[in-house]
Design a protein around this motif. Structure first.
Motif, PDB file in Angstrom:
ATOM      1  N   MET A   1       7.971   4.508 -21.421  1.00  0.00           N
ATOM      2  CA  MET A   1       7.157   4.721 -22.608  1.00  0.00           C
ATOM      3  C   MET A   1       6.916   3.367 -23.279  1.00  0.00           C
ATOM      4  N   PRO A   2       5.647   3.056 -23.565  1.00  0.00           N
ATOM      5  CA  PRO A   2       5.358   1.753 -24.181  1.00  0.00           C
ATOM      6  C   PRO A   2       5.870   1.680 -25.617  1.00  0.00           C
ATOM      7  N   ASP A   3       6.314   0.497 -25.963  1.00  0.00           N
ATOM      8  CA  ASP A   3       6.782   0.305 -27.337  1.00  0.00           C
ATOM      9  C   ASP A   3       5.578   0.093 -28.263  1.00  0.00           C
ATOM     10  N   PRO A   4       5.794   0.098 -29.577  1.00  0.00           N
ATOM     11  CA  PRO A   4       4.673  -0.030 -30.522  1.00  0.00           C
ATOM     12  C   PRO A   4       3.853  -1.301 -30.335  1.00  0.00           C
ATOM     13  N   PHE A   5       4.505  -2.396 -29.948  1.00  0.00           N
ATOM     14  CA  PHE A   5       3.776  -3.647 -29.740  1.00  0.00           C
ATOM     15  C   PHE A   5       2.792  -3.514 -28.583  1.00  0.00           C
ATOM     16  N   GLU A   6       3.206  -2.900 -27.487  1.00  0.00           N
ATOM     17  CA  GLU A   6       2.322  -2.722 -26.334  1.00  0.00           C
ATOM     18  C   GLU A   6       1.167  -1.780 -26.662  1.00  0.00           C
ATOM     19  N   ARG A   7       1.441  -0.727 -27.438  1.00  0.00           N
ATOM     20  CA  ARG A   7       0.361   0.182 -27.837  1.00  0.00           C
ATOM     21  C   ARG A   7      -0.638  -0.526 -28.736  1.00  0.00           C
ATOM     22  N   ALA A   8      -0.161  -1.347 -29.657  1.00  0.00           N
ATOM     23  CA  ALA A   8      -1.059  -2.092 -30.543  1.00  0.00           C
ATOM     24  C   ALA A   8      -1.880  -3.101 -29.747  1.00  0.00           C
ATOM     25  N   GLU A   9      -1.229  -3.756 -28.800  1.00  0.00           N
ATOM     26  CA  GLU A   9      -1.938  -4.720 -27.959  1.00  0.00           C
ATOM     27  C   GLU A   9      -3.043  -4.032 -27.148  1.00  0.00           C
ATOM     28  N   ARG A  10      -2.752  -2.872 -26.612  1.00  0.00           N
ATOM     29  CA  ARG A  10      -3.752  -2.136 -25.840  1.00  0.00           C
ATOM     30  C   ARG A  10      -4.895  -1.650 -26.736  1.00  0.00           C
ATOM     31  N   ALA A  11      -4.563  -1.184 -27.938  1.00  0.00           N
ATOM     32  CA  ALA A  11      -5.600  -0.717 -28.865  1.00  0.00           C
ATOM     33  C   ALA A  11      -6.529  -1.863 -29.266  1.00  0.00           C
ATOM     34  N   ILE A  12      -5.978  -3.031 -29.524  1.00  0.00           N
ATOM     35  CA  ILE A  12      -6.797  -4.191 -29.891  1.00  0.00           C
ATOM     36  C   ILE A  12      -7.682  -4.590 -28.716  1.00  0.00           C
ATOM     37  N   SER A  13      -7.145  -4.554 -27.513  1.00  0.00           N
ATOM     38  CA  SER A  13      -7.932  -4.888 -26.325  1.00  0.00           C
ATOM     39  C   SER A  13      -9.105  -3.926 -26.162  1.00  0.00           C
ATOM     40  N   VAL A  14      -8.847  -2.638 -26.330  1.00  0.00           N
ATOM     41  CA  VAL A  14      -9.911  -1.640 -26.207  1.00  0.00           C
ATOM     42  C   VAL A  14     -10.974  -1.850 -27.277  1.00  0.00           C
ATOM     43  N   LEU A  15     -10.550  -2.125 -28.507  1.00  0.00           N
ATOM     44  CA  LEU A  15     -11.511  -2.342 -29.592  1.00  0.00           C
ATOM     45  C   LEU A  15     -12.374  -3.579 -29.353  1.00  0.00           C
ATOM     46  N   PHE A  16     -11.778  -4.661 -28.877  1.00  0.00           N
ATOM     47  CA  PHE A  16     -12.555  -5.865 -28.589  1.00  0.00           C
ATOM     48  C   PHE A  16     -13.563  -5.611 -27.473  1.00  0.00           C
ATOM     49  N   ARG A  17     -13.131  -4.952 -26.393  1.00  0.00           N
ATOM     50  CA  ARG A  17     -14.047  -4.662 -25.298  1.00  0.00           C
ATOM     51  C   ARG A  17     -15.183  -3.761 -25.741  1.00  0.00           C
ATOM     52  N   LEU A  18     -14.859  -2.748 -26.548  1.00  0.00           N
ATOM     53  CA  LEU A  18     -15.887  -1.847 -27.038  1.00  0.00           C
ATOM     54  C   LEU A  18     -16.846  -2.571 -27.972  1.00  0.00           C
ATOM     55  N   GLY A  19     -16.326  -3.432 -28.838  1.00  0.00           N
ATOM     56  CA  GLY A  19     -17.181  -4.189 -29.753  1.00  0.00           C
ATOM     57  C   GLY A  19     -18.137  -5.108 -29.014  1.00  0.00           C
ATOM     58  N   ILE A  20     -17.629  -5.820 -28.046  1.00  0.00           N
ATOM     59  CA  ILE A  20     -18.483  -6.724 -27.272  1.00  0.00           C
ATOM     60  C   ILE A  20     -19.500  -5.933 -26.465  1.00  0.00           C
TER      61      ILE A  20
ATOM     62  N   VAL B   1     -25.556  -3.336 -21.141  1.00  0.00           N
ATOM     63  CA  VAL B   1     -25.619  -1.908 -20.812  1.00  0.00           C
ATOM     64  C   VAL B   1     -24.564  -1.561 -19.758  1.00  0.00           C
ATOM     65  N   LEU B   2     -24.377  -2.431 -18.779  1.00  0.00           N
ATOM     66  CA  LEU B   2     -23.339  -2.190 -17.772  1.00  0.00           C
ATOM     67  C   LEU B   2     -21.947  -2.181 -18.404  1.00  0.00           C
ATOM     68  N   MET B   3     -21.699  -3.110 -19.307  1.00  0.00           N
ATOM     69  CA  MET B   3     -20.399  -3.142 -19.976  1.00  0.00           C
ATOM     70  C   MET B   3     -20.212  -1.921 -20.864  1.00  0.00           C
ATOM     71  N   LEU B   4     -21.269  -1.490 -21.534  1.00  0.00           N
ATOM     72  CA  LEU B   4     -21.169  -0.315 -22.397  1.00  0.00           C
ATOM     73  C   LEU B   4     -20.922   0.935 -21.561  1.00  0.00           C
ATOM     74  N   ALA B   5     -21.549   1.009 -20.398  1.00  0.00           N
ATOM     75  CA  ALA B   5     -21.342   2.165 -19.524  1.00  0.00           C
ATOM     76  C   ALA B   5     -19.912   2.207 -18.989  1.00  0.00           C
ATOM     77  N   GLY B   6     -19.285   1.060 -18.860  1.00  0.00           N
ATOM     78  CA  GLY B   6     -17.911   1.000 -18.372  1.00  0.00           C
ATOM     79  C   GLY B   6     -16.871   0.968 -19.472  1.00  0.00           C
ATOM     80  N   SER B   7     -17.287   1.132 -20.714  1.00  0.00           N
ATOM     81  CA  SER B   7     -16.349   1.046 -21.829  1.00  0.00           C
ATOM     82  C   SER B   7     -15.530   2.332 -21.969  1.00  0.00           C
ATOM     83  N   PRO B   8     -14.424   2.269 -22.659  1.00  0.00           N
ATOM     84  CA  PRO B   8     -13.590   3.457 -22.854  1.00  0.00           C
ATOM     85  C   PRO B   8     -14.338   4.575 -23.598  1.00  0.00           C
TER      86      PRO B   8
END
Length: 71
Positions: free
Chosen positions: A1-20, A55-62
């Motif tokens: 089970m991931p610790d809170p730091f790993e979950r926060a790191e993953r959430a930030i990564s997803v948000l950055f990828r989605l934003g870009i 568009v390709l990046m958006l199609a592959g986004s979470p």
């Protein structure tokens, strides 16, 4: 089970990828409009390429994965 730091790191990564992924198609449209307005082939070509990559990046986004999973 991931610790809170790993979950926060993953959430930030997803948000950055989605934003870009959301910003790139918009920037491609802006560049395309600038090229058409000024009659510049460079801006038109660059806008098309940036928009296509966006568009390709958006199609592959979470977010797209969540939408397509429901269908």
């Amino acid at each position: 089970m991931p610790d809170p730091f790993e979950r926060a790191e993953r959430a930030i990564s997803v948000l950055f990828r989605l934003g870009i992924a959301a910003i790139l198609p918009v920037w491609g449209i802006v560049m395309l409009a600038l090229g058409i307005e000024h009659g510049s082939g460079w801006w038109i070509a660059t806008g098309v390429v940036v928009g296509a990559v966006g568009v390709l990046m958006l199609a592959g986004s979470p977010l797209a994965d969540l939408i397509m999973r429901d269908r």
